[in-house]
Scaffold this motif. Structure first.
Motif, PDB file in Angstrom:
ATOM      1  N   ALA A  82       0.819  -1.197   0.000  1.00 48.12           N
ATOM      2  CA  ALA A  82       0.000   0.000   0.000  1.00 48.12           C
ATOM      3  C   ALA A  82       0.857   1.252   0.000  1.00 48.12           C
ATOM      4  O   ALA A  82       0.553   2.236  -0.638  1.00 48.12           O
ATOM      5  CB  ALA A  82      -0.924  -0.018   1.203  1.00 48.12           C
ATOM      6  N   LYS A  83       1.964   1.165   0.737  1.00 51.38           N
ATOM      7  CA  LYS A  83       2.728   2.378   1.000  1.00 51.38           C
ATOM      8  C   LYS A  83       4.173   2.132   0.630  1.00 51.38           C
ATOM      9  O   LYS A  83       4.725   1.095   0.956  1.00 51.38           O
ATOM     10  CB  LYS A  83       2.631   2.654   2.501  1.00 51.38           C
ATOM     11  CG  LYS A  83       2.624   4.089   2.874  1.00 51.38           C
ATOM     12  CD  LYS A  83       2.196   4.233   4.338  1.00 51.38           C
ATOM     13  CE  LYS A  83       2.258   5.693   4.741  1.00 51.38           C
ATOM     14  NZ  LYS A  83       1.730   5.916   6.086  1.00 51.38           N
ATOM     15  N   CYS A  84       4.788   3.080  -0.047  1.00 49.63           N
ATOM     16  CA  CYS A  84       6.207   2.925  -0.303  1.00 49.63           C
ATOM     17  C   CYS A  84       6.853   4.287  -0.365  1.00 49.63           C
ATOM     18  O   CYS A  84       6.661   5.031  -1.309  1.00 49.63           O
ATOM     19  CB  CYS A  84       6.434   2.158  -1.610  1.00 49.63           C
ATOM     20  SG  CYS A  84       8.141   1.688  -1.795  1.00 49.63           S
ATOM     21  N   TYR A  85       7.600   4.590   0.691  1.00 51.29           N
ATOM     22  CA  TYR A  85       8.228   5.896   0.799  1.00 51.29           C
ATOM     23  C   TYR A  85       9.731   5.795   0.781  1.00 51.29           C
ATOM     24  O   TYR A  85      10.297   4.716   0.796  1.00 51.29           O
ATOM     25  CB  TYR A  85       7.730   6.599   2.059  1.00 51.29           C
ATOM     26  CG  TYR A  85       6.348   7.147   1.849  1.00 51.29           C
ATOM     27  CD1 TYR A  85       6.016   7.713   0.621  1.00 51.29           C
ATOM     28  CD2 TYR A  85       5.378   7.073   2.834  1.00 51.29           C
ATOM     29  CE1 TYR A  85       4.744   8.209   0.407  1.00 51.29           C
ATOM     30  CE2 TYR A  85       4.102   7.570   2.617  1.00 51.29           C
ATOM     31  CZ  TYR A  85       3.795   8.133   1.393  1.00 51.29           C
ATOM     32  OH  TYR A  85       2.542   8.617   1.164  1.00 51.29           O
TER      33      TYR A  85
ATOM     34  N   ILE B  84      12.389   1.894   0.927  1.00 47.73           N
ATOM     35  CA  ILE B  84      12.537   1.278  -0.399  1.00 47.73           C
ATOM     36  C   ILE B  84      13.324  -0.021  -0.321  1.00 47.73           C
ATOM     37  O   ILE B  84      12.932  -1.037  -0.891  1.00 47.73           O
ATOM     38  CB  ILE B  84      13.184   2.269  -1.383  1.00 47.73           C
ATOM     39  CG1 ILE B  84      12.209   3.431  -1.642  1.00 47.73           C
ATOM     40  CG2 ILE B  84      13.535   1.578  -2.701  1.00 47.73           C
ATOM     41  CD1 ILE B  84      12.782   4.558  -2.447  1.00 47.73           C
TER      42      ILE B  84
END
Lengths: 383, 598
Positions: free
Chosen positions: B554-557, B561
């Motif tokens: 859902a989330k990749c900041y 990484i």
């Protein structure tokens, strides 16, 4: 590096940890606030020399809960940054905020200090759901926070919503979405809950104290968001992010476009050239290191070309633009369609990606099964 | 050394009765190895053999022994495997001997393979010395064991030697008995050379090392020899004996056991069981070999990654150099691509080979469910031997099918007789005989389809008798059976590698179990996957693998990484162990699921 640089500043403090959170953030460290802020400024100061040629066009204060710090502290950190780096006049300067920690006054102060974008962690407007997730605020407070931000002069307000939370129903998600678009927000992030190891939520789940929505319901929540928000003028420009045109988060786009950024603070991550540096997660250690003029970097990773290509692909594919062949070639000197011929063929057959003359992107199905696409482009080891 | 001072013998025993330990003691006592060189189970050279505590390959060692009569003797010990799968290896070892030590565990008594091995030894006219082992254990009951041996086998056990191979007790008596009781080899010095190849291994410098027992004549380096069956001529480069490491000597004389090398590149040229003779003065008749190798269990071996196909072939060829009982030929599966249909002596043999391929050759393999050879009588008069269910002709073309049957001998404490009978009946066995070995132990004989034995008979036998039952079986005949092919369809497509041949009455039940099991094994994919079992066009069971709903981070900041990449790498790693069949990804173990369903 003549690129425009993004700057991330990590504030690792919370009033209370949410049950699902495994971010590097800690409750009960109020007495460290001042020392931490001082260390942050010192780190910014120390590292600025090397980057004097770079211009900064995005700044992002993330957490934790940055707004747990007094506004004057946040302001002084931002000022330090502006003194040491050439932060462009039209730079996007965001901070995350928890509805339980902001009022009209603090918001006004933030705005006048130069912050021009707010990312408010709402998650849900249902008190029942918020409570079950360990959030410190109510739905009503969230609404007030947005309205107060608008009153304080913010015209670029984002809220985070979550689906798949304990106790949450499709009805909850539906009303939260409706509430969101009724408010003066220009950007919405919608994240599916992921149960992370060693969180209180995981413990509660395995003890059977809470239950999550059924998979089918969770999917329905996801699909509702993907339909509802675009229907109301928020375009899906990344797998979990929706924005009114022109209001996309420029800082986050840097991550997805594999551009350079510097991170300051405990656990903050920097990425430039072929290196990824991650500072220590330990707040005290961070403060001690910086004060001793020692590097707070805990992990230094050199990204080889094939890994860089893979990361580029899985980040770029998260966005609406996807991968542009020309840009990929410019960056890696690799002709994308021929290098990944097999992968493209298979994924296209599976209807996970679409291919045009200039690039590829995820299909609607591909966005649901993004990991399958991303994994396919990982470096081909050995054989 | 004259043949009067040579003794050639084997040790035969049921698995775990202490055969290898006894061999170790004999080696140690006669000083063939110093105590420092001794390692437990000296003759079990493979890691696998030591780990599993079994002997897979026959091994040989020469012992020098000064007997109580003051004379020096040369004792050639040929170790034999103890597991039912390797009866063939036992047989060829016995062919090189005049006598055998029959080892029986004093706490267990006679077991099924004790019997099988004794009968083999008797077939070869060997002198049998009864050794009762483990008498140091508190539960040892040598008198009872002696009684069993006399009652069941009909051997005189009155002078059985009581031994503890562990402590060394009784070892001198064993050596004396070997000298006194086992006859020296009968040879005729004037006859032309005849040597029996009883084993071989491949040495990358010297070529094939043939293990031989000289019956007549002698072999020296430089001699031209001929293999009588394959009719090839070679010049001998080395001859020697096993100490137990190979040691060159000048000449192998009549009655002796040793090895020879003759720069033989292809192991097929010196087949185990062949007779070596003098090329310039050949013998008129080859020696009678021994039971031919008959692979009984077949399965398909495929590499998970098709690029490893060549590597698999090379590995199989290398293993075959030392294991003539392994047979294989290329085959193609729609589902699995290119692979090999391999024949084994039994399930353990199959397991061992598979494990060696994976361990020693670093291959990741898919094994299809094992099956037997069926004789298919077609309506047009043709008779086919089918070792792969996928090759079974369509039902209209089949007149009838025959399947192999075995005579299965089960020895079990009497309280489990009911359980064994029930199981054997369920497995389509026909009751033949029941005999009391003593007041508490019973020997049951059944006529059973081999396919049931390799399916789960042995496992279930062990579990329903709390591990007390011992089993031995030998192929007897082929009988007509009402058999059908059960196909498995994934997403509507038949997967040939999952087909099995089963008895008609059990087909639906097996189909149901199988689809249930597969539903649990096949990971959820982007779409719903029907899993069906069908006989011909008739679906007899169906399950559904539900579609996966979502699979995306859902989330990749910026800060995560690397972590997200590692998650993806893990996911990809898992996928690599799967086989893409049509649009469905099937994990390796699914193909073996056909075998083990409860």
């Amino acid at each position: 590096m003549t690129d425009l640089l993004g700057v991330y500043i990590h504030i690792p403090f919370c009033r209370q940890k949410c049950f699902y959170c495994d971010f590097p953030s800690y409750a009960g460290l109020e007495k460290l606030f001042d020392d931490y802020a001082a260390a942050l400024c010192r780190e910014i100061d120390r590292r600025s020399g090397l980057f004097s040629a770079c211009r900064v066009d995005t700044v992002f204060f993330g957490g934790g809960t940055p707004t747990l710090l007094p506004v004057k502290t946040l302001t002084s950190i931002l000022e330090t940054l502006q003194r040491r780096f050439s932060v462009l006049g039209d730079a996007e300067i965001s901070t995350e905020a928890n509805p339980g920690t902001i009022d009209r006054e603090t918001l006004r102060a933030l705005r006048s200090a130069g912050f021009n974008r707010l990312s408010i962690g709402v998650q849900s407007f249902s008190d029942r759901v918020l409570q079950a997730a360990g959030r410190i605020h109510t739905g009503r407070q969230a609404i007030q926070a947005v309205l107060a931000a608008q009153a304080a002069g913010f015209d670029n307000i984002s809220i985070d919503l979550m689906y798949g939370l304990p106790e949450q129903t499709l009805q909850d998600v539906s009303s939260s979405l409706r509430q969101a678009v009724d408010l003066p927000v220009s950007h919405v992030s919608v994240y599916g809950l992921k149960v992370e190891e060693t969180t209180p939520l995981e413990a509660a789940l395995s003890a059977g104290r809470v239950t999550l929505p059924e998979e089918d319901d969770e999917l329905a929540m996801y699909e509702l968001a993907t339909r509802f928000l675009p229907d109301h003028g928020y375009l899906r420009y990344e797998i979990s992010n929706y924005a009114q045109p022109g209001k996309e988060c420029r800082h986050n786009l840097k991550y997805w476009r594999y551009q350079s950024y510097l991170g300051f603070g405990a656990a903050a991550c920097s990425f430039f050239a072929d290196e990824r540096l991650t500072n220590t997660m330990d707040v005290r250690e961070y403060i001690v290191d910086v004060n001793a003029d020692k590097s707070p970097v805990a992990i230094k990773e050199r990204i080889e070309k094939d890994t860089a290509m893979a990361e580029y692909v899985f980040l770029a594919l998260r966005t609406k633009e996807g991968i542009r062949f020309a840009e990929f070639f410019h960056r890696f000197c690799v002709d994308f369609p021929s290098y990944y011929m097999e992968e493209i063929k298979t994924l296209r057959q599976q209807q996970l990606i679409y291919v045009t003359a200039h690039g590829i992107g995820l299909t609607v199905l591909g966005m649901r099964f993004g990991n399958r696409v991303f994994a396919a482009f990982l470096p081909k080891k050995n054989k | 050394m004259d043949t009067a001072h040579i003794r050639n013998f084997s040790i035969i025993a049921h698995i775990d009765h202490g055969k290898s330990t006894l061999a170790d003691r004999l080696i140690e006592y006669t000083g063939a190895l110093s105590a420092r060189e001794m390692e437990n189970q000296v003759l079990d050279q493979m890691d696998l053999e030591r780990e599993r505590g079994i002997t897979i390959k026959a091994q040989a060692v020469r012992l020098e022994y000064k007997a109580q009569n003051g004379e020096e003797y040369m004792l050639n010990l040929i170790d034999t495997p103890g597991h039912v799968d390797f009866t063939y290896e036992v047989s060829r070892s016995l062919a090189a001997c005049e006598g055998a030590l029959l080892v029986v565990d004093a706490t267990q008594g006679i077991e099924a393979q004790t019997l099988a091995n004794v009968y083999l030894a008797l077939e070869h006219d060997l002198e049998i010395i009864v050794v009762i082992n483990k008498i140091d254990l508190p539960s040892a009951d040598p008198e009872k064991v002696k009684h069993e041996i006399e009652e069941v086998i009909g051997l005189d056990a009155s002078d059985a030697i009581l031994v503890s191979a562990k402590t060394g007790l009784g070892i001198p008596d064993v050596l004396e008995a070997i000298v006194r009781k086992i006859p020296p080899p009968r040879t005729n010095l004037t006859e032309p050379l005849r040597a029996l190849i009883f084993d071989s291994h491949f040495d990358s410098y010297k070529g094939v090392i043939a293990y031989v027992r000289i019956m007549d004549g002698s072999i020296r380096p430089g001699m031209k020899v001929k293999t009588m069956a394959s009719d090839k001529v070679f010049e001998v480069t080395d001859v020697g004996v096993f100490r137990p490491a190979l040691r060159n000597i000048d000449e192998l004389g009549p009655g002796q056991v040793g090895f020879l090398a003759a720069s033989v590149k292809n192991v097929k040229d010196t087949r185990v069981g062949d007779t070596i003779t003098d090329a310039t003065r050949p013998a008129a008749q080859p020696l009678t070999g021994y039971r031919k190798i008959t692979p009984m269990v077949f399965c398909g071996l495929y590499t998970v990654d098709s690029v490893d196909y060549e590597a698999l072939r090379d590995a199989l060829e290398k293993l075959q150099l030392n294991d003539a009982s392994l047979v294989f030929e290329p085959e193609t599966s729609v589902a699995l691509g290119f692979g090999f249909r391999c024949g084994f002596l039994g399930l353990l043999h199959m397991d061992v080979i598979k494990e060696r391929l994976e361990r020693e050759y670093d291959l990741s393999l898919i094994t299809t469910a094992p099956n037997v050879i069926y004789k298919v009588y077609k309506t047009d008069g043709q008779v086919l031997q089918i070792d792969n269910p996928a090759h079974l002709p369509s039902p209209q073309e089949i007149e009838h099918i025959e399947e192999p049957y075995v005579k299965a001998t089960v020895i079990v404490p009497n309280e489990f007789v009911g359980a064994v009978m029930e199981l054997s009946q369920e497995k389509r066995g026909e009751y033949k005989d029941m005999k009391y070995l003593d007041t508490t132990r019973v020997m049951l004989t059944y006529h059973l389809p081999l396919s049931e034995i390799i399916y789960d008979y042995f496992d279930r036998l062990k579990s329903s008798t709390r591990g007390y039952a011992s089993l031995d079986y030998e192929l007897t005949d082929y009988q007509e059976s009402s058999l059908v092919k059960l196909d498995i369809l994934l997403n509507g497509e038949p997967v040939d590698a999952l087909s099995v041949i089963v008895h008609r009455d059990r087909a639906q039940y097996r189909g149901r179990l199988l689809v249930e099991k597969l539903r649990g094994i096949i990971p959820r994919q982007m779409f719903e996957i029907p899993v069906q079992a069908a006989i011909g066009n008739k679906v007899v069971a169906r399950e559904t693998v539900r579609a996966m709903r979502k699979d995306v981070l859902a989330k990749c900041y910026g800060g995560d990484i690397t972590r997200k990449r590692k998650l993806l790498e893990k996911q990809k790693e898992g996928k690599k162990r799967m086989k893409q069949v049509g649009s469905v990804e099937i994990p390796q173990e699914a193909f073996m699921a056909v075998l083990k369903i409860d």
